[in-house]
Write a protein that holds these residues in place. Structure first.
Motif, PDB file in Angstrom:
ATOM      1  N   TRP A 187       7.255  11.698  25.734  1.00  0.00           N
ATOM      2  CA  TRP A 187       7.936  12.316  26.869  1.00  0.00           C
ATOM      3  C   TRP A 187       6.925  12.636  27.963  1.00  0.00           C
ATOM      4  O   TRP A 187       5.711  12.559  27.752  1.00  0.00           O
ATOM      5  N   ALA A 191       9.591  17.404  31.482  1.00  0.00           N
ATOM      6  CA  ALA A 191      10.450  17.592  30.313  1.00  0.00           C
ATOM      7  C   ALA A 191       9.706  18.323  29.197  1.00  0.00           C
ATOM      8  O   ALA A 191       8.480  18.229  29.077  1.00  0.00           O
ATOM      9  N   SER A 196      14.196  16.203  27.013  1.00  0.00           N
ATOM     10  CA  SER A 196      14.273  14.775  27.289  1.00  0.00           C
ATOM     11  C   SER A 196      13.065  14.055  26.698  1.00  0.00           C
ATOM     12  O   SER A 196      11.925  14.315  27.101  1.00  0.00           O
ATOM     13  N   GLY A 215      16.829   7.356  25.188  1.00  0.00           N
ATOM     14  CA  GLY A 215      16.235   8.364  26.043  1.00  0.00           C
ATOM     15  C   GLY A 215      15.972   7.927  27.459  1.00  0.00           C
ATOM     16  O   GLY A 215      15.318   8.646  28.216  1.00  0.00           O
ATOM     17  N   GLN A 219      19.698  12.064  29.735  1.00  0.00           N
ATOM     18  CA  GLN A 219      18.754  13.091  29.318  1.00  0.00           C
ATOM     19  C   GLN A 219      19.141  13.535  27.919  1.00  0.00           C
ATOM     20  O   GLN A 219      20.180  14.162  27.719  1.00  0.00           O
TER      21      GLN A 219
END
Length: 652
Positions: A187, A191, A196, A215, A219
């Protein structure tokens, strides 16, 4: 036994400082390999050092790591995932210097694999052939933010190769059963892993083959990948609004829920090494499901229409139990006993391999959680656990109601859970009630409940704690004039904001709590550097909101005494946060003793620190509520520190 009436707060307690802080170890990281069960023990008596322990049938548990090793990691500052085992081989991180070592259970000498100045490793996974170890590496050598990558550590000959880079964060490298592919979670800022992430996979022979399986289009939080077979992955996703299991087909790119339910399988990824489910050899899935904040072990058995779901009587595991032959091994954390590492089968008393401590008292001395629903400001159901005072030898005098301590958990993306905790029993055994609040933003209630705190930290969490407290204050079960609120880290911000927003609290305690959101946004570590974007607003564009939500700028609205407990080595919430708040409160004449602990970081580890902190806090409440605790021993310096605190409210 007839209970003797005695004023609340003065009950002599079987939960002694040495029991709660010295004789009690923190157990975690249970895993299995063949006929072996392994786990980690963090020992306050050894200055918070964590030891890797092994048990085999017919033997006593034994330490695997020497006295100069602390099996832990500082990746993301919160660590976790500090070791992995496969067959006879164990890889682990030494927190002291960040080095990585290989340990052979057959007796070969321990080998250093990797590490060096400013390098940290976590989330280890062996390749099926045992010749490579995959890990997350956090490199603090460059200027600015540390750089996170996925690396492959070769064993013969020793080598280290970066195999995935470019994302801000990585987690859970997971090789396929045939060793040809690697799956992982990644990620990027701003985020957090519970808002997310991306589920990725690649052919190890061709790094350019990286694919994102989930992903990107929405989200969603994806965590804990696990290979179901060489061509499909299981992972936890909250795309339905609940953290549930989904199957991802690498052949056609399709995904589907395994067994949809209005319950949470999975926890926020604060630490590495979390395990919320396990795939059993016969295709069934064992999982931990949290429904309405309460945890249950469930078994998902495939049938012609999908899966049958059935509960399993395996106590209250902290993580999903591990298959162990025909049995399971797990860390049991029931409400009525200290945590213990056990092996067993559903519905039968398990065999205890190690208990966190031996409780020298019975169930009549243990407060059990009672789920307390209450309405939030907009009518949404709120959640809390209430603990009534419990002591087999003492009772409240006629007409007295107990003082209550309200607890705001940290995170704030976390939850209050129902397992046994000395942080509760210390108070209830002395005549206090405890209210542990799962305010808006807490996990275990679905994504929508967690997202109630988006942009509202310092508002809804505060409103919810006040609402829960008001509900109990009017219930006739606690003394409405003697209520304190305590919290650590993010919970410290909730405490201070609640004191500024309501006079229902007679006192507050902030343990390494946030006081200035502006400096937190600028100074905190990489993992949480953009956390506040979702909780408060983008920094620095929303600086006015940061200022308005910071307790530092509410000091003139706080009138109740506040105790501050702070580690001097805290890199998550630096000591300046507490010091600046104390200065602001003292300018307004508020009593606010500050106790600083050298050598302690974000969360106290050492036995002496823990004992001292517990006793100072108890003495603080005694001063505020006008009673003398039965079993507090303070140094002259700490006594002098608390002399400024005077009684503000007496029993009603």
């Amino acid at each position: 036994m007839t209970r003797q009436p005695r004023p609340c707060g003065t009950w002599p307690s079987p939960v002694t400082p040495s029991l709660a802080c010295g004789k009690t170890v923190t157990l975690s990281g249970v895993s299995t390999s063949g006929d072996r069960v392994l786990w980690l023990e963090r020992r306050p008596s050894e200055k918070g050092r964590t030891v890797l322990v092994l048990w085999q049938d017919g033997t006593e548990p034994r330490d695997l790591t020497p006295a100069d090793v602390d099996v832990a990691t500082k990746v993301h500052e919160y660590g976790g995932g500090a070791y992995a085992v496969q067959d006879n081989a164990i890889v682990f991180s030494n927190r002291i210097d960040g080095s990585v070592h290989l340990l052979d259970l057959e007796g070969a000498p321990q080998r250093r694999l990797a590490g060096g100045a400013a390098l940290r490793y976590a989330s280890f996974a062996f390749a099926p052939d045992g010749r490579t170890i995959f890990a997350v590496r956090e490199d603090h050598r460059p200027d600015g933010e540390p750089v996170n990558t996925l690396v492959a550590l070769g064993l013969a000959p020793p080598s280290e190769t970066i195999i995935a880079a470019g994302a801000d964060f990585y987690s859970t490298p997971t090789p396929s059963p045939d060793g040809t592919r690697l799956a992982w979670i990644e990620w990027d800022h701003p985020a957090m892993p519970w808002t997310s992430t991306r589920l990725c996979v690649m052919d190890l022979a061709d790094p350019s083959s990286r694919r994102v399986l989930g992903g990107t289009a929405r989200q969603e939080s994806l965590t804990e990948p696990h290979w179901a077979d060489p061509h499909s992955l299981l992972a936890i996703s909250d795309r339905s609004g609940w953290c549930n299991l989904w199957r991802f087909d690498l052949t056609n790119g399709e995904c589907a829920p395994v067994c949809p339910m209005d319950a949470e399988i999975g926890q926020p990824h604060w630490v590495f090494g979390q395990r919320s489910y396990a795939l059993l050899p016969d295709g069934r899935v064992l999982a931990l499901a949290v429904r309405n904040g309460q945890t249950q072990t469930i078994l998902l058995a495939p049938n012609s229409d999908g899966y049958n779901v059935s509960p399993l009587a395996l106590g209250l595991p902290e993580q999903c139990p591990c298959p162990f032959g025909e049995q399971f091994a797990w860390l049991d954390a029931p409400a009525d006993a200290a945590p213990r590492v056990v092996v067993g089968t559903p519905g039968t008393p398990p065999r205890v391999l190690r208990a966190a401590t031996t409780l020298p008292f019975g169930r009549d001395d243990i407060a059990l959680p009672e789920s307390i629903p209450f309405p939030l400001a907009d009518g949404t159901p709120g959640h809390a656990f209430f603990y009534a005072p419990a002591n087999s030898r003492y009772s409240m005098p006629y007409g007295e109601l107990p003082p209550m301590i309200v607890t705001a958990h940290g995170g704030p993306t976390a939850r209050a859970h129902e397992g046994f905790s000395f942080k509760v029993q210390w108070w209830t055994s002395r005549g206090f009630a405890v209210l542990d609040v799962n305010y808006s933003g807490s996990t275990g209630f679905g994504r929508s409940y967690r997202e109630r705190l988006d942009g509202q930290w310092g508002v809804r969490d505060v409103e919810d704690c006040i609402a829960a407290t008001t509900s109990m204050a009017t219930s006739g079960r606690v003394d409405p004039q003697r209520i304190a609120i305590r919290g650590s880290s993010a919970g410290g911000l909730t405490v201070l904001s609640a004191l500024a927003s309501s006079d229902i609290f007679a006192a507050g305690v902030s343990l390494y709590g946030v006081t200035d959101l502006r400096t937190l946004a600028e100074e905190t570590h990489k993992f949480e550097a953009r956390y506040l974007d979702s909780l408060v607003g983008p920094w620095p564009d929303a600086e006015a909101v940061y200022r308005a939500r910071s307790p530092l700028f509410m000091a003139d609205r706080i009138h109740a005494p506040v105790l501050f407990l702070q580690g001097l080595d805290d890199t998550v919430v630096p000591p300046a946060q507490a010091r600046s708040m104390v200065t602001a409160l003292r300018k307004n004449g508020v009593t606010c003793p500050l106790v600083e602990f050298p050598g302690e970081g974000h969360g106290f580890r050492g036995e002496e620190t823990l004992q001292r902190a517990f006793q100072i806090e108890l003495a603080f409440y005694g001063r505020v509520f006008g009673f003398v605790p039965a079993d507090v021993t303070l140094s002259d310096a700490d006594t002098t520190l608390l002399n400024e605190v005077v009684a503000t409210r007496q029993p009603s």
